[in-house]
Structure formats: C-alpha cells, structure tokens
Enzyme design. Structure first.
Site, short mmCIF file in Angstrom:
data_model
loop_
_atom_site.label_atom_id
_atom_site.label_comp_id
_atom_site.label_asym_id
_atom_site.label_seq_id
_atom_site.Cartn_x
_atom_site.Cartn_y
_atom_site.Cartn_z
N TYR A 166 0.90 -1.14 0.10
CA TYR A 166 0.11 0.14 -0.02
C TYR A 166 0.78 1.15 0.00
CZ TYR A 166 -4.43 2.54 0.03
OH TYR A 166 -5.37 3.08 -0.15
N ARG A 193 -8.18 10.75 -7.66
CA ARG A 193 -7.18 11.69 -6.80
C ARG A 193 -6.15 10.23 -6.31
NH1 ARG A 193 -6.47 12.73 -1.11
NH2 ARG A 193 -7.26 10.81 -1.52
N LYS A 209 -5.82 -2.16 -1.06
CA LYS A 209 -6.65 -1.77 0.07
C LYS A 209 -6.93 -3.15 0.88
CE LYS A 209 -7.87 1.84 2.61
NZ LYS A 209 -7.59 3.34 2.73
N GLU A 218 -12.79 5.27 -2.33
CA GLU A 218 -11.29 5.29 -2.14
C GLU A 218 -10.84 6.23 -3.23
OE1 GLU A 218 -9.89 3.45 0.46
OE2 GLU A 218 -8.16 4.67 0.23
N ASP A 219 -10.27 7.50 -2.66
CA ASP A 219 -9.65 8.28 -3.62
C ASP A 219 -10.38 8.96 -4.75
OD1 ASP A 219 -7.56 7.87 -1.98
OD2 ASP A 219 -6.26 6.98 -3.56
N ASP A 279 -13.07 5.90 2.96
CA ASP A 279 -11.77 5.85 4.13
C ASP A 279 -11.14 7.31 4.41
OD1 ASP A 279 -10.23 4.70 6.19
OD2 ASP A 279 -8.84 4.51 4.41
N ASP A 280 -10.97 8.01 3.03
CA ASP A 280 -10.27 9.14 3.18
C ASP A 280 -10.96 10.14 4.18
OD1 ASP A 280 -8.52 8.04 0.97
OD2 ASP A 280 -10.47 8.61 -0.36
N ASN A 324 1.27 15.14 4.28
CA ASN A 324 2.07 14.21 3.58
C ASN A 324 2.66 14.74 2.39
OD1 ASN A 324 1.07 12.12 5.48
ND2 ASN A 324 -0.59 11.98 4.42
P1 NAD Z 1 -5.83 21.49 0.18
O1 NAD Z 1 -5.21 22.09 -1.11
O2 NAD Z 1 -7.48 21.12 -0.05
O3 NAD Z 1 -5.89 22.54 1.28
C1 NAD Z 1 -4.64 22.92 1.91
C2 NAD Z 1 -5.23 24.20 2.93
O4 NAD Z 1 -3.86 24.60 3.29
C3 NAD Z 1 -5.83 25.37 2.28
O5 NAD Z 1 -7.13 25.72 3.14
C4 NAD Z 1 -4.91 26.38 2.16
O6 NAD Z 1 -5.42 27.78 2.19
C5 NAD Z 1 -4.14 26.23 3.53
N1 NAD Z 1 -2.71 26.72 3.34
C6 NAD Z 1 -2.07 26.98 2.33
N2 NAD Z 1 -0.69 27.53 2.67
C7 NAD Z 1 -0.94 27.86 4.15
C8 NAD Z 1 -0.19 28.49 5.31
N3 NAD Z 1 0.82 29.18 4.70
N4 NAD Z 1 -0.74 28.69 6.27
C9 NAD Z 1 -1.99 28.06 6.71
N5 NAD Z 1 -2.66 27.35 5.84
C10 NAD Z 1 -2.26 27.26 4.58
O7 NAD Z 1 -5.30 20.11 0.44
P2 NAD Z 1 -5.86 18.71 1.20
O8 NAD Z 1 -6.26 17.92 0.43
O9 NAD Z 1 -6.82 19.44 2.44
O10 NAD Z 1 -4.45 18.36 2.05
C11 NAD Z 1 -3.58 18.96 2.78
C12 NAD Z 1 -2.55 18.24 3.31
O11 NAD Z 1 -3.22 17.10 4.11
C13 NAD Z 1 -1.76 17.32 2.28
O12 NAD Z 1 -0.35 17.58 2.50
C14 NAD Z 1 -2.04 15.83 2.61
O13 NAD Z 1 -1.34 14.99 2.29
C15 NAD Z 1 -2.56 15.98 3.94
N6 NAD Z 1 -3.53 14.75 4.29
C16 NAD Z 1 -2.99 14.22 5.44
C17 NAD Z 1 -3.79 13.12 5.79
C18 NAD Z 1 -3.45 12.49 7.02
O14 NAD Z 1 -3.92 11.62 7.76
N7 NAD Z 1 -2.34 12.62 7.60
C19 NAD Z 1 -5.17 12.72 5.33
C20 NAD Z 1 -5.42 13.34 3.98
C21 NAD Z 1 -4.64 14.73 3.69
#
Ligand code: NAD
Length: 594
Positions: free
Chosen positions: A128, A181, A199, A270-271, A293-294, A439
């Site tokens: 995965y 995605r 998965k 998923e995705d 799941d996302d 990530n």
């Molecule tokens: P997205 O583009 O929809 O959202 C990003 C957000 O960050 C926006 O609101 C943007 O305005 C904000 N942002 C950008 N620059 C910023 C700054 N300088 N200060 C504060 N906020 C700022 O993206 P997304 O799909 O929401 O994903 C965001 C991150 O979350 C990715 O890196 C993804 O890998 C991660 N993610 C983590 C998990 C997890 O379980 N750890 C799960 C899903 C996504």
C-alpha cells in the site's frame, strides 16, 4: 480504562460454544474449515485461492489428481514462507518487492497472506502507500493478470448483468475508486485500480476478511491526465473524464448493480476527488452499507490520536470538549479532520456551538472569521461563530491569542510551524498536543525533532508521515503515525460480522475510542499514542467488537445477533475473532457437486 464499554452482556443462560457459532444468513461460509471443489489437476494449481504450491500433502495430491504434476516433496507452510522471505530480502527496489508480492498473490493467496500478516509492518508500505502509488503510475506497463472488476462509461445499461461475470457467490467487501485523486498523485484514471487491490489486501491481512470474498472495483469515467491519454499502453477508456449528472448516473448504476447481486456488501469509496467524495458519501451512506476511508477513516484515526494525547496528559476522553484547537490548513483534508473531532466533541458532551467555537481555522490568508468573504461549504459553520477575533491573523498571532491546547497542521506546506509559534504555544500548556499531519514527510509542517526541541520534550506528537524516534539530551522521544490501517479493517469487519445495515458516525466514534484504548498504558506512558502496526490483528478485533456493539445498540445489526446478544452471554471480541479468516491451508475436498 477511560471510555471503555463492556463488550460482554452478562446472563445466567450459558450456551455451548457450538450454539454460539452461528452466522447471519449471508455469512454461512465466512471462515470455511475446508474447501470443496469440483476441479482437479492444473485447475487447482492455477487457482490462487486453492493453490498450495509445494504445500499439497500426499493424500491431497491423490484426491485432486496432482500426482506427478508437482515435485514429490511437500513443504510445510513455514518453510515455504522462509523460502519466500529469503528471495524477498534479496530485493532492494520497492517496486520489485511489490511485483514479487503481487506475483505470489496471483499464484498462492494463502501463502501471500501468511507472509504479509507475519511481516505487516515492513510490507504494508510496499503493498500500500507509498509504493502502491508508484505501482499505479506504471500500472499499464507492469500489468500482468486481471483482478477485480472494471465498470466503464462504455458499460452503461449493462452493469446489472455484468456483475454476474464475477465468479463469486458471496462478496463481503468492495473497494471502489474512479482514479480521480490517487494518493497525492492526482488523476491516474484506470491505473488507480492498484489502490482497491492494495487496500483489500490490507483488509484480508489486518482485518481477517476472507480473500475469496473481496472485490476491487474501478469506475472508469476517463481521465484528464494527458500523459495517460497519450500512452499507447494505457488500459482505461481513452477519453476525458465524464462530468456532471452523467458522472453521478454512472456511479448510481454501479451502486445499483453491485448491491443487486450482493445486497449486504460493504462498499468502501477510495480516492475520489474532494469535490465528489462528500457528495457520493452523503448520497449513499443512508441507503447502503458504505463509507469513505479518506473522509471517515482519516478523521477517526486522528480523533483516536487526540483522545490518547488527552490520556497521555492525564485527561479523560470527556475533556475533549474543553480543548482549544488551532488548525493550519482549511482544505478538504483539514475540514474532514476538524469535523471528525467536532463530532467527537459532541459525542463526548459538547453542545453544537461549543463544538464549533473550539476550532480556530487558519488558511493561507490567516485566521478565518465571520468577516471572510469567500468560504467553502465545510468552512462556513466554523467561520460564522468566529466573530470574536480579527480576520486574517497570522498563525503565530492566532496561537498567541488563543493559547491552544492542540495544534494541527494539514496545509501541505512543509516547515509551516516556526520555532516562535511552537515556543509560544508551549509557554501556556503543560503538554502541547501538536500533530503536523501533511504528507509526504517533506511537506510535514515540522519534523518530530523540531517539535520536541522547541517544546523541550513536553509535546505529545503524532504525524501523518513517518518520523524516526528523536534523541534529545540522552532521552529518547517516540513518534506516532496516524495510519488509517488502524481503523478501516476493524470498521469493515465489525459491520460485516454484525450483519449491520449501515455504518454510522457513532460507529466511527466508538472505533476511535477502541483504537485509543487498545494502546497499552505502558506504551502510552512512553509517549506512543498509537499501537504498534505489528499488533494490527488484535487492534482490529478491538475496533471491530466496538463497531459490532454499536451496530447492535443502534438496532442496525442482524436480528439473530441482536437477540442472541441481549439474551445470552456473548463476548463480542471472541465472536469477532472466531470469524476472522486465518491464512492457513485448509483441506481441499474434491466433490462432484460443490
Ligand atoms: P487542500 O489544497 O484542499 O488544502 C490546503 C489548505 O492549506 C488550504 O486551506 C490552504 O489555504 C491552506 N494553506 C496553504 N498555505 C497555508 C499557510 N501558509 N498557512 C496556513 N494554511 C495554508 O489540500 P488537502 O487535500 O486538504 O490536503 C492538505 C494536506 O493534508 C496534504 O499534505 C495531505 O497530504 C494531507 N493529508 C493528510 C492526511 C493524514 O491523515 N495525515 C489525510 C489526508 C490529507
């Protein structure tokens, strides 16, 4: 144990173990003790669900007309596994490891799952994320053998008939994507099929789902990825993505087709892209046994981390409602996590207003308040109640004013958490809870080492990507990674064995608490807020039992299980564990009729 619910209903009526071993009607051969087949010879060897490779014993070779078709010596499964690992360990490239495991899965699923379950910590990142992402990028070139089902826009009007091409009478779990995605890699079209396949491998290895009863699915509506459209090897339909009503009609036809053949099947989305995923979930979550799941799995695993961070700082789950949470990043993922925590706050006693006011959302333009002109649907309720602060405050200013107990990073911006912000937060709380969740590791808002250094070791830390433990002044500080694998197999298994009709937000909340409680006290004291991935099957039992209990209490479980639970002495953990498929060879019996 905080928040623990009794999973055993006491009763004076004691039944034999035999009487307790019943299954909801659809699950009669869920964990078979023997395999019955009408096939012999090469048909057996070439069926990955029956094949034992060099593991057929002598009488089986006679029964199944295999004498002479295999080398004379029979090997024990443990020796077979050692042989596999000896070859696996010579491989250095992750994609080579992935292909090696896929080939094993394609010829002998039982041995594949035995090896995977025994080495889950090392192999989950191969079958995965992250390796599966690379495999999806080159899916068309590395494609060897079809697995699962493809439903394309060209199959419209035919899907109800097509599902009968799948040669399996009972399917328990479908994982489906439209390839829109894939992980962080964008639109990969039909190449995204690697995701449902990977998965479901985790469902089997971690969740004990029978591998003969899972179905990976691709809804191929085209791709906007020009590289794929120009790739002569690309295997999906060669057209731009279908959008609008037509897109949702295709998804509807897929849902109708799958549930018409397997009415009780669990369908996991998923995705899908963030514009479609919540709409699809909202449309189907009250009609079928389904979840995303996302959205829900990620939310649930982060809620669990927050609950355990409270335990680690000598608070109880109900203290969740008193937390001040600053969130950097207010996009799709951020709001998914925020909504899951807000929902958990309500379940732990907060009123609606408090559960919204506890959050301070910052995006690239700073603090979001009621003065913000453009808001997404998800941001709106949080913004409307934030009329007590100035619009657009910087993250540092917001932290200074709010004195948060929890800081979440979900912005995708590597290094966003600066030293002065973290030191400011650390001044006001004994155990600052800090989760940089973006990530991959390079995009994490801070490293584990930075967080522990700037908080002088006071932080409770978890991340979205893996970090090595940190050594500071001779002391070792642990790192914890929120991994959806702790939640989705248990939610799936629990809802299936309970014969649940739906998956509810309360089930995810119970799953979060069960996951939190599955971390032993000594591990928590060391600072780990998630269990060891190596213990995934026992964690899954805890999560699944909590989900099954909630299904019973909500009146959603199979009636016979509900009645039995209320009248008799059922230990739900045992009940779940007994229904988990084990990767051991079962006797294969030849019979003229199945
Ligand atoms: P997205 O583009 O929809 O959202 C990003 C957000 O960050 C926006 O609101 C943007 O305005 C904000 N942002 C950008 N620059 C910023 C700054 N300088 N200060 C504060 N906020 C700022 O993206 P997304 O799909 O929401 O994903 C965001 C991150 O979350 C990715 O890196 C993804 O890998 C991660 N993610 C983590 C998990 C997890 O379980 N750890 C799960 C899903 C996504």
């Amino acid at each position: 144990m905080i928040g623990h619910r009794c999973l055993k209903r006491c009763s004076t009526v004691v039944r034999s173990a035999q009487q307790l071993r019943f299954y909801p009607s659809e699950h009669t051969d869920y964990t078979p003790t023997a395999i019955f087949t009408t096939q012999t010879g090469y048909d057996v060897i070439h069926d990955p669900l029956m094949n034992k490779g060099t593991g057929f014993n002598r009488t089986e070779k006679d029964r199944l007309l295999l004498r002479g078709l295999l080398p004379p010596r029979s090997l024990d499964m443990k020796i077979q596994a050692r042989r596999i690992m000896a070859r696996y360990n010579t491989l250095t490239d992750d994609i080579d490891k992935y292909l090696f495991l896929v080939q094993l899965q394609d010829r002998n699923e039982t041995l594949f799952y035995h090896v995977l379950a025994s080495n889950i910590k090392d192999m989950a990142p191969i079958i995965y994320t992250p390796t599966v992402g690379k495999a999806c990028q080159s899916f068309a070139t590395i494609f060897q053998r079809a697995r699962g089902m493809y439903f394309s826009a060209e199959d419209r009007g035919e899907m109800r008939a097509m599902v009968y091409n799948y040669p399996v009478e009972h399917v328990d779990v479908v994982v489906v994507t439209d390839g829109g995605r894939i992980l962080g890699l964008g639109d990969l079209g039909a190449n995204g099929m690697g995701i449902p396949i990977g998965k479901l491998s985790l469902y089997v290895a971690a969740g004990g789902i029978n591998p003969g009863r899972v179905l990976p699915c691709m809804i191929d509506v085209g791709t906007n990825n020009e590289n794929l459209l120009n790739d002569p090897f690309y295997l999906g339909i060669n057209r731009k993505r279908i959008t609008g009503d037509e897109y949702y009609e295709i998804v509807e036809e897929f849902m109708d087709a799958v549930t018409s053949r397997w009415p009780n099947v669990l369908i996991q989305f998923e995705d899908f892209t963030p514009d479609k995923a919540p709409k699809i979930l909202d449309k189907y979550k009250n009609r079928f046994l389904t979840f995303n799941d996302d959205i829900q799995g990620t939310g649930s695993v982060i809620v669990s981390g927050v609950l355990n961070a409270l335990r680690a700082s000598n608070q109880s789950f109900s203290d969740l409602q008193n937390q001040r949470v600053v969130v950097a990043g207010a996009g799709a993922a951020g709001l998914g996590v925020v909504n899951a925590i807000a929902n958990a706050m309500r379940k732990e006693g907060a009123d609606d207003l408090t559960s919204l006011k506890n959050f301070y959302l910052c995006d690239k333009d700073g603090l979001i308040t009621s003065a913000r002109k453009v808001l997404t649907r998800e941001q709106t309720p949080f913004a409307q109640v934030r009329d007590d602060m100035e619009e657009g405050l910087s993250l540092y200013e917001t932290v200074k004013r709010v004195k948060p107990t929890i800081l979440l990073g979900i912005s995708g911006i590597g290094g966003l958490f600066k030293e002065e912000t973290i030191r400011e937060m650390s001044k006001h709380v004994d155990r600052p809870i800090i989760f940089p969740l973006s990530n991959p590791t390079s995009q994490s808002e801070a490293t584990a080492e930075q967080i522990y250094t700037w908080t002088e070791g006071k932080a409770v830390f978890a991340s979205g990507s893996p970090f090595a433990e940190v050594v500071l002044n001779g002391r070792t500080y642990p790192t914890s990674q929120g991994n959806n694998m702790f939640i989705f197999p248990g939610v799936g298994l629990g809802s299936i064995v309970a014969g649940s009709k739906r998956i509810t937000s309360k089930m995810f909340h119970e799953a979060s608490k069960a996951l939190a409680n599955s971390v032993p006290a000594d591990r928590l004291q060391q600072g780990y807020i998630y269990p060891d991935v190596a213990d995934i099957r026992s964690v899954t039992i805890e999560v699944a039992a909590a989900v099954a209990l909630e299904a019973i209490e909500a009146g959603l479980a199979d009636r016979s299980l509900r009645d039995q639970f209320h009248e008799e002495n059922i230990d739900l953990k045992k009940y779940v564990a007994e229904r988990m498929w084990e990767p051991n060879y079962k006797p294969i019996i030849y019979s003229k009729t199945k």
